[in-house]
Design an enzyme around this catalytic site. Structure first.
Site, PDB file in Angstrom:
ATOM      1  N   HIS A  36      51.115  48.934  34.607  1.00 26.87           N
ATOM      2  CA  HIS A  36      51.614  47.980  35.599  1.00 26.87           C
ATOM      3  C   HIS A  36      53.118  48.204  35.801  1.00 26.87           C
ATOM      4  CE1 HIS A  36      51.487  44.085  37.648  1.00 26.87           C
ATOM      5  NE2 HIS A  36      52.571  43.720  36.976  1.00 26.87           N
ATOM      6  N   SER A  57      53.465  43.250  42.035  1.00 25.55           N
ATOM      7  CA  SER A  57      52.901  42.193  41.192  1.00 25.55           C
ATOM      8  C   SER A  57      52.951  40.831  41.887  1.00 25.55           C
ATOM      9  CB  SER A  57      53.636  42.209  39.859  1.00 25.55           C
ATOM     10  OG  SER A  57      52.795  41.709  38.866  1.00 25.55           O
TER      11      SER A  57
END
Ligand code: GCU
Length: 421
Positions: free
Chosen positions: A399, A258
């Site tokens: 995610h 990320s």
């Protein structure tokens, strides 16, 4: 009259702010048409024909990323001291040695400390080692009770902006699903991790904390933001690796998830000592093509996190077509070294297709260097990695960074290093 105007404003202002609220586009049909800058064409219009040409063109692209995206790192006038803080010969039921090394970064009377937690497999000498930041403290990646808590700021429930939080025991082990240490070490890899907030706390304080405060220079529109600071910190860990005889500094795999994937890509582009670079779900400002405006956009990231990039990057808010670069060129900067980009199917915010397209569009650079590049033209099926000098997978799920992601990265590293434990 004045009262009427105020009353009307009172009624309409909330509507105006609702109208301005950011609504991400998740519809492929609404992706604008765009033309990507060609990494193999110099600013003056001439073509990159040879390896030598590429190293010149690479310089052009690198400086654009510095001045327009991540910011320029000023000259470092301080020094770094390393101290072995703890050592355990047999950790994880005897498969690894574990140590903690503190780096003190010092410039005059200003200093910060960064703790590196390192695991080295007993089975393999010269083991390749993954270097990756963690989000909430070194103590979160293990349940071991004696791994040191960070002393620097930590976030609270990801509410960035809360400035005085300290880590406590409640977080110990909370990130173990992201750090399958036994699996990694059993395959003969080492692992080194640092809490990213040690290097630069993740909130907007006008660059008065973290490594920025160790530098003397005045800030301007090209000055470095937090992502460049995190990348710079990874290079200081690499400096330390070069002094540690137990660590194979030629086989360091820099990896990040990320926002830390954005930092890993910039570290891999900035520091050629990193042998392999891995971006896990890095999205906007990382591996995803900005011009697609799919999910998070340049304008959105700059308004949520105005301190991550340099101020010049804000020129491109809702103005992506005027960018002199796009993110495929961040991948290309890593050539000829191998790079791996990974997406997650449910992580639309990070634009999986845009991450894939960066791999496709960086590939001509590897090919010009007479390498295989990226062997796919179409998005691969879920959980079917594609391996080349640029590799890619899209995993099912959200995610995150999972054991599956790690297994792919280890396969990729084994392929490139051709080592066995
Ligand atoms: C937010 C941000 C992303 C970032 C992510 C993360 O979602 O918008 O750009 O990658 O946080 O780091 O978890």
């Amino acid at each position: 009259m004045g009262k009427i105007v105020s009353f009307l404003l009172f009624l309409t202002l909330p509507l105006i702010s609702i109208a301005q609220q950011f609504v991400p586009n998740y519809d492929e049909a609404k992706v604008p048409t765009y033309k990507l800058p060609d990494p193999l064409i110099f600013k003056d219009g001439s073509a990159v024909k040879s390896k030598k040409d590429w190293s010149k063109r690479r310089g052009e692209i690198y400086h654009i990323f510095e001045k327009e995206v991540f910011g320029v790192v000023p000259e470092w006038k301080g020094f770094v001291r390393s101290t072995l803080v703890s050592l355990k010969e047999d950790e994880l039921d005897g498969i690894a040695k574990r140590k903690e090394v503190r780096l003190d970064l010092i410039n005059g009377d200003r200093r910060i400390s960064v703790m590196i937690l390192i695991y080295l497999p007993h089975k393999s000498k010269n083991a390749p080692i993954f270097l990756s930041y963690n989000f909430d403290g070194n103590h979160t990646i293990t349940t071991a009770s004696d791994v040191t808590l960070p002393d620097s700021w930590v976030s609270n429930s990801k509410e960035y902006g809360i400035t005085n939080n300290k880590a406590n025991e409640s977080g110990r082990g909370e990130a173990i699903s992201r750090w399958p240490l036994r699996d990694i070490i059993s395959r003969g890899f080492g692992v080194a991790t640092v809490y990213y907030g040690d290097v630069d706390p993740d909130f907007n304080d006008g660059f008065k904390n973290g490594v920025h405060r160790l530098f003397d220079s005045q800030r301007d529109s090209t000055s470095w933001g937090s992502i460049a600071a995190w990348a710079w910190g990874l290079s200081r860990v690499m400096d330390y690796f070069e002094t540690d005889k137990e660590i194979n500094s030629k086989r360091v795999i820099v990896m990040g998830h990320s926002r830390l994937g954005k930092a890993a890509l910039w570290a891999g582009a900035s520091d050629k000592r990193f042998a392999i670079t891995i971006s896990n779900n890095s999205g906007c400002g990382g591996a995803a093509i900005s011009r697609r405006k799919f999910g998070e956009t340049v304008g959105k990231i700059n308004s949520s996190f105005p301190y991550w990039f340099c101020d010049n990057f804000k020129k491109y808010n809702n103005n992506e077509d005027s960018m002199p670069i796009d993110q495929h060129e961040l991948i290309a900067l890593i050539a000829p070294r191998p790079v791996y980009v990974a997406s997650a199917a449910e992580d639309l915010w990070a634009d999986p297709k845009g991450e894939f397209l960066s791999c496709v569009n960086a590939s001509p650079v590897y090919k010009r260097l007479l390498m295989k590049g990226f062997p796919a033209k179409e998005m691969p099926a879920l959980n079917k990695p594609v391996f080349g000098n640029i590799s890619y997978h899209i995993r099912s799920g959200k995610h995150d960074i999972t054991l599956y992601d790690w297994q792919c990265y280890m396969d990729f590293a084994v392929h490139y290093f051709k080592f066995s434990k």
